[in-house]
Design an enzyme around this catalytic site. Structure first.
Site, PDB file in Angstrom:
ATOM      1  N   LYS A 138      63.366  30.687  40.306  1.00 23.09           N
ATOM      2  CA  LYS A 138      61.943  30.477  40.501  1.00 23.09           C
ATOM      3  C   LYS A 138      61.200  31.499  39.658  1.00 23.09           C
ATOM      4  O   LYS A 138      61.707  32.595  39.365  1.00 23.09           O
ATOM      5  CB  LYS A 138      61.539  30.601  41.974  1.00 23.09           C
ATOM      6  CG  LYS A 138      61.731  31.962  42.626  1.00 23.09           C
ATOM      7  CD  LYS A 138      60.616  32.964  42.408  1.00 23.09           C
ATOM      8  CE  LYS A 138      59.276  32.383  42.812  1.00 23.09           C
ATOM      9  NZ  LYS A 138      58.186  33.411  42.545  1.00 23.09           N
TER      10      LYS A 138
ATOM     11  N   THR B  31      56.740  36.776  39.402  1.00 27.28           N
ATOM     12  CA  THR B  31      57.915  37.201  40.171  1.00 27.28           C
ATOM     13  C   THR B  31      59.057  36.252  39.860  1.00 27.28           C
ATOM     14  O   THR B  31      58.846  35.052  39.917  1.00 27.28           O
ATOM     15  CB  THR B  31      57.573  37.170  41.656  1.00 27.28           C
ATOM     16  OG1 THR B  31      56.550  38.129  41.852  1.00 27.28           O
ATOM     17  CG2 THR B  31      58.718  37.496  42.561  1.00 27.28           C
TER      18      THR B  31
ATOM     19  N   THR C 176      57.091  29.695  44.628  1.00 31.65           N
ATOM     20  CA  THR C 176      55.755  30.148  45.047  1.00 31.65           C
ATOM     21  C   THR C 176      54.726  29.346  44.254  1.00 31.65           C
ATOM     22  O   THR C 176      54.397  28.237  44.631  1.00 31.65           O
ATOM     23  CB  THR C 176      55.580  31.668  44.865  1.00 31.65           C
ATOM     24  OG1 THR C 176      55.920  32.036  43.528  1.00 31.65           O
ATOM     25  CG2 THR C 176      56.465  32.434  45.828  1.00 31.65           C
TER      26      THR C 176
ATOM     27  N   ASN D  26      45.486  32.765  39.589  1.00 32.17           N
ATOM     28  CA  ASN D  26      45.663  34.138  40.041  1.00 32.17           C
ATOM     29  C   ASN D  26      44.417  34.735  40.683  1.00 32.17           C
ATOM     30  O   ASN D  26      44.514  35.642  41.512  1.00 32.17           O
ATOM     31  CB  ASN D  26      46.134  34.995  38.866  1.00 32.17           C
ATOM     32  CG  ASN D  26      47.595  34.749  38.587  1.00 32.17           C
ATOM     33  OD1 ASN D  26      48.460  35.219  39.305  1.00 32.17           O
ATOM     34  ND2 ASN D  26      47.883  33.982  37.552  1.00 32.17           N
TER      35      ASN D  26
ATOM     36  N   SER E  15      44.054  33.926  48.658  1.00 32.51           N
ATOM     37  CA  SER E  15      43.125  33.270  49.593  1.00 32.51           C
ATOM     38  C   SER E  15      43.630  31.918  50.049  1.00 32.51           C
ATOM     39  O   SER E  15      44.631  31.445  49.591  1.00 32.51           O
ATOM     40  CB  SER E  15      41.754  33.134  48.931  1.00 32.51           C
ATOM     41  OG  SER E  15      41.861  32.423  47.715  1.00 32.51           O
TER      42      SER E  15
ATOM     43  N   GLU F 278      52.144  29.985  34.548  1.00 37.10           N
ATOM     44  CA  GLU F 278      50.915  29.575  35.234  1.00 37.10           C
ATOM     45  C   GLU F 278      49.855  29.134  34.228  1.00 37.10           C
ATOM     46  O   GLU F 278      49.416  29.910  33.384  1.00 37.10           O
ATOM     47  CB  GLU F 278      50.406  30.716  36.106  1.00 37.10           C
ATOM     48  CG  GLU F 278      51.322  30.950  37.298  1.00 37.10           C
ATOM     49  CD  GLU F 278      51.006  32.191  38.092  1.00 37.10           C
ATOM     50  OE1 GLU F 278      51.432  32.251  39.264  1.00 37.10           O
ATOM     51  OE2 GLU F 278      50.350  33.108  37.560  1.00 37.10           O
TER      52      GLU F 278
END
Length: 422
Positions: A196, A207, A170, A417, A422, A294
């Protein structure tokens, strides 16, 4: 994801392992395929299928979130009820939508997908396991997945692991794979896994998904015991943002095709040797997830010793690793050791100011309730410029210890995040 998030996020994490995705060994009894179903992402494969030969042993650990997803609930129930293994198995995973908090519709989607896979692969529905990762609370379009099953079946290949690993990504910036080889009774055995995960990482078994395959022959209860034990020291010892996902899944498949005598006792020498190799693969994958946190620019090991118990050590390590103040100081390369003192104090673990010591790598920062006499701020600041850091805390109270791996918290995490849906 919006254009602004895409631009802000690096093409590949600066902490990515050199050399790219490893060459996964072919595991006899497993074939993989990937396809583009168009669930969320355009122009990329977003669903993978693994076909597993009859006679394999399967084990799994899952999120303990109270709001875990429909696929997780289905996998838990199927593994608990799994009986004879004369038939083969299938694992299907999609990215872009987690099918979590989707009510009865989510469960029906799992049933529809499993039924279609079972028909296509000539398997019992109880032998089809699914996972979904991505946005929470949006209906998963089952028809997009079922529409890709024919292409998945046609594309199955023993060498398809790398494509499968890419399909389940993702916000990941790189596919994550790890391998190990060993011998059991003189017979070569291979282990290959992929995972992942990048955000919503604080597994509680983030996740996070991980699938590991081996040609070893191991009874299912033994494999389950191994997986549960190794998870504690690997996937459950990482955190990116302290948020436990609704979808965390780790599964291990042992096809039994290697040809050695079957492992039936978790305490046997063969079981211990295999468990060590399995743990190495799991730790490799877990650290790759942290390296792809991230917005991350630094990999941080938090090592706590001298605690009154292992549980207390774990509390302290997690308090440090999850502290936004500690993580942002690391991002800014600020050796603000007072924030570590704060995290120890808030953890709830037993601590004594005058017995506590703190180190940055080999640099003694604080001891005996005060800054260490020989510590120099410029030395701490220089150490913080490294992309791999060790924060070591000794509580001076007992033999308890724990290690947690985390990363820094940067503006990149916010950008990714804030625009995720969007």
């Amino acid at each position: 994801m919006s254009d602004s998030a895409t631009k802000a996020k690096p093409a590949v994490s600066p902490l990515a392992p050199p050399g790219g995705f490893p060459d996964l060994p072919v595991i006899d009894g497993v074939r993989f395929a990937a396809a583009a179903a168009g669930i969320k992402y355009k122009n990329r494969e977003d669903v993978m299928l693994a076909e597993i030969a009859p006679g394999a042993s399967l084990a799994g650990v899952f999120t303990r979130s109270a709001t875990r997803s429909a696929p997780v609930l289905d996998c838990e129930a199927k593994l608990a009820a799994l009986g004879a293994q004369e038939a083969g198995f299938a694992i299907l995973v999609n990215s872009g939508n987690s099918n979590a908090f989707t009510g009865a519709a989510g469960a029906e989607t799992v049933r529809a997908v499993c039924a279609q896979v079972a028909r296509a692969m000539d398997l019992p529905e109880a032998h089809v396991f699914t996972a979904s990762t991505g946005v929470i609370g949006e209906p998963l379009p089952a028809e997009k997945i079922t529409g890709a099953i024919a292409a998945l079946k046609a594309g199955l290949s023993p060498a398809g692991g790398a494509a499968a690993a890419r399909a389940i990504m993702t916000t990941d910036t790189f596919a994550k794979g790890a391998t190990a080889t060993m011998r059991i009774g003189g017979t070569p055995v291979s282990i290959a896994g992929f995972a992942k995960g990048s955000g919503m990482i604080a597994p509680d078994m983030a996740t996070m998904l991980a699938y590991i395959f081996t040609d070893a022959a191991i009874d299912r209860p033994v494999l389950q015991d191994m997986l549960r034990a190794q998870t504690t020291r690997t996937f459950n010892a990482i955190t990116v943002d302290s948020d436990t996902s609704t979808s965390d899944t780790v599964m291990v498949v042992a096809t039994g095709k290697a040809g050695h005598g079957r492992i039936t006792d978790v305490d046997s020498a063969e079981a211990r040797e295999f468990a060590a190799a399995l743990e190495a693969v799991m730790k490799d994958l877990a650290l790759q997830i942290v390296r792809d946190g991230e917005g991350a620019t630094k990999l941080v090991e938090v090592r706590v010793t001298g605690a009154a118990s292992d549980a207390d050590a774990d509390r302290v390590a997690r308090a440090i690793a999850n502290s936004p103040l500690v993580k942002t100081a690391i991002a800014g390369e600020d050796p603000n050791w007072g924030r570590i003192v704060m995290a120890v104090g808030k953890s709830g673990a037993k601590a004594d100011r005058d017995r506590l010591s703190i180190r940055f790598g080999d640099i003694l920062v604080a001891e005996d309730g005060w800054v260490a006499p020989g510590y120099r701020e410029e030395a701490g600041a220089a150490y913080m410029t490294s992309d791999t850091l060790l924060i070591a805390v000794d509580l001076g109270l007992g033999d308890g210890s724990a290690t947690i791996w985390t990363c820094d918290l940067t503006h990149g995490y916010i950008t990714i995040n804030a625009d995720y849906r969007s």
